[in-house]
Write a protein that holds these residues in place. Structure first.
Motif, short mmCIF file in Angstrom:
data_model
loop_
_atom_site.label_atom_id
_atom_site.label_comp_id
_atom_site.label_asym_id
_atom_site.label_seq_id
_atom_site.Cartn_x
_atom_site.Cartn_y
_atom_site.Cartn_z
N GLN A 37 0.82 -1.19 0.00
CA GLN A 37 0.00 0.00 0.00
C GLN A 37 0.85 1.24 0.00
O GLN A 37 1.88 1.30 0.65
N ILE A 38 0.40 2.25 -0.73
CA ILE A 38 1.00 3.56 -0.62
C ILE A 38 0.17 4.35 0.37
O ILE A 38 -1.03 4.51 0.20
N ARG A 39 0.79 4.83 1.42
CA ARG A 39 0.08 5.61 2.41
C ARG A 39 0.46 7.07 2.24
O ARG A 39 1.62 7.40 2.04
N ARG A 40 -0.54 7.90 2.28
CA ARG A 40 -0.31 9.32 2.02
C ARG A 40 -1.39 10.13 2.72
O ARG A 40 -2.54 9.72 2.73
N PRO A 41 -1.04 11.26 3.32
CA PRO A 41 -2.09 12.09 3.89
C PRO A 41 -3.00 12.59 2.78
O PRO A 41 -2.54 13.01 1.73
N THR A 42 -4.30 12.50 3.02
CA THR A 42 -5.24 12.86 1.97
C THR A 42 -5.60 14.34 2.03
O THR A 42 -5.18 15.12 1.19
N GLU B 141 -4.18 3.57 6.55
CA GLU B 141 -4.62 4.26 5.35
C GLU B 141 -4.00 5.66 5.28
O GLU B 141 -3.48 6.07 4.26
N GLU B 142 -4.06 6.38 6.37
CA GLU B 142 -3.38 7.66 6.44
C GLU B 142 -1.90 7.42 6.67
O GLU B 142 -1.49 6.33 7.03
N ALA B 143 -1.10 8.45 6.47
CA ALA B 143 0.33 8.29 6.73
C ALA B 143 0.73 9.19 7.88
O ALA B 143 1.02 10.36 7.68
N HIS C 171 6.45 12.50 2.52
CA HIS C 171 5.46 12.71 1.47
C HIS C 171 4.55 11.49 1.33
O HIS C 171 3.34 11.63 1.22
N GLN D 83 4.44 6.85 2.14
CA GLN D 83 5.11 5.66 2.62
C GLN D 83 4.70 4.47 1.78
O GLN D 83 3.54 4.33 1.40
N SER E 182 4.20 0.65 1.99
CA SER E 182 4.02 -0.30 3.08
C SER E 182 3.70 -1.69 2.57
O SER E 182 3.12 -1.84 1.50
#
Lengths: 260, 260
Positions: A247-252, B88-90, B189, B191, B193
């Motif tokens: 999974q790519i996790r990123r603040p939305t 889900e969030e980083a 920026h 992650q 995972s």
DNA sequence: AAGTGGTCTAGACCACCAT
DNA sequence: TGGTGGTCTAGACCACTTA
């Protein structure tokens, strides 16, 4: 059902994707032409180019840096999609496996119509007695049983003239997604999933050719249509030694600039 | 470092979010005013409103239906964010736990500077000998040890005058994210995972007050800056009986309209 | 037919980053 | 200082859904 008049944004999107796939920007830093240049080349407005780039950015294909430029995310281009990405995208694992060239085998263990029971809550059915199509499968790839899956589809989604053959039709479909589109004329908009670690236990161990004391990934999910009608409930177990998810996790949303 | 001149899009975004939080649209179907109306009310152009709504849509807060309207996703508003959404969030789990009111305790087991060893590949360091700050922690919430975490941060990210105290500074920081921002002046920026199921094993069992034969979620990750420099490596284990992760799965790019 | 979101344009100015 | 992406506008037309 084919759409003519493909929007410019999507055409630009496809151009960009195929350019990236072709390795057009695979040099040193992977920088794309400026938005203004792209607009000139494609003969569209800059807003249209920006729309396409925004979609690529949310998909993680591209990274934009203010004042610097737009770059391809080489990690994504270097790592082809597979079952690992199943948990991030929303589609069946059979499709994920076939797109990887895995030649998955699907074994249907059970396909019956039963009262929903405890699943009625998650499917927003009025009573425990409402019928659902139960579909229990084992998916094998390269000779190894990877996944056990149990799906429950509300029978009411099926046109009434087809409900009698519901269990059959479901068991003959490639995937639950295809079944819903073909016979129920509805489409999965998103899925709400929960993942946890468990031990296999006796039943799973026997169908997955695994030991009862070995770990599994347990993914429980509900699929919804665009108008938030629950389309199916799923309970899936993945062999812990063979399957992992990426999974790519990123603040939305950036809600940090709160003025007050 | 505070930004004046907050962009209109973000102001509109905040207005919409607080309206939704306040339950402004909590009636029957949760439909928002039309884009044209919102533009009139906020006295901005429709494009600006659309930009804000697009961001809310990718965040899953809102669902837009062509020809029908824009609706709040009531699932999201009804289920407050917690540790479940960490995957889900980083951001750090400490923040996720505190925002839940969980009052997490962090116990630092180890904080040393060591050669990167096998982690050098993932951190894109030239040799196994490059030094990293190793940080091993156990996070406890409500009396129960939930998480074991091992982080490795390249020492070279730290300004040279601070490198001698690197291990100390890291162990005193609330989280790796804060450490990177405060002392290394760099920001995560995204992650990459990978999640899988494992058994606890002897070491984890002892620090998590768990049995060695019980299941754990194992999350391995690499954090990157916006210019794709690896910022840290993380290996986290979560007690399988106490922790699960939620996720909204949705198809990202629609590449099905392929003309050729 | 009326109302909604989706696409598209041309042009303006701003904020950021490098040199 | 020049080039990049980020914001913003006003207006036009299209596509989709519902009644």
């Amino acid at each position: 059902m084919v759409r003519r008049n493909i929007p410019l944004v999507e055409q630009v999107l496809h151009e960009l994707v195929s350019d990236i796939d072709r390795g057009e920007y695979a040099h040193a830093d992977g920088m794309l032409p400026s938005e203004a240049d792209l607009a000139l080349n494609f003969k569209v407005s800059r807003a249209t180019v920006r729309d396409a780039l925004s979609r690529l950015e949310t998909a993680g294909v591209v990274i934009r840096r203010h004042g610097v430029g737009t770059f391809v995310n080489q990690f994504v281009t270097e790592h082809p999609a597979g079952l690992q990405d199943w948990f991030e995208e929303a589609h069946g694992f059979v499709d994920a496996l076939t797109s990887l060239g895995g030649d998955p085998q699907v074994l249907v263990l059970r396909s019956v119509i039963e009262p929903a029971g405890e699943m009625s809550t998650r499917l927003q059915l009025p009573s425990h007695e409402n019928p659902v199509i139960i579909l229990e499968k084992v998916i094998t790839s390269a000779g190894a049983p990877l996944i056990h899956s149990l799906n429950a589809i509300p029978l009411a989604l099926l046109p009434s003239e087809l409900q009698a053959q519901g269990a059959e039709l479901a068991s003959q479909s490639d995937s639950t997604f295809r079944f819903l589109e073909t016979y129920c004329h509805c489409r999965v908009h998103h899925q709400q999933s929960e993942i946890r670690a468990t031990l296999a236990g006796a039943h799973l161990a026997s169908v997955l050719a695994y030991a009862p004391t070995e770990p599994c990934l347990r993914v429980e999910e509900v699929a919804y249509s665009v108008d938030l009608v629950p389309l199916f409930y799923g309970l899936n177990h993945f062999r812990g030694d063979l399957v992992s998810f990426r999974q790519i996790r990123r603040p939305t949303l950036n809600l940090t600039n709160v003025p007050s």
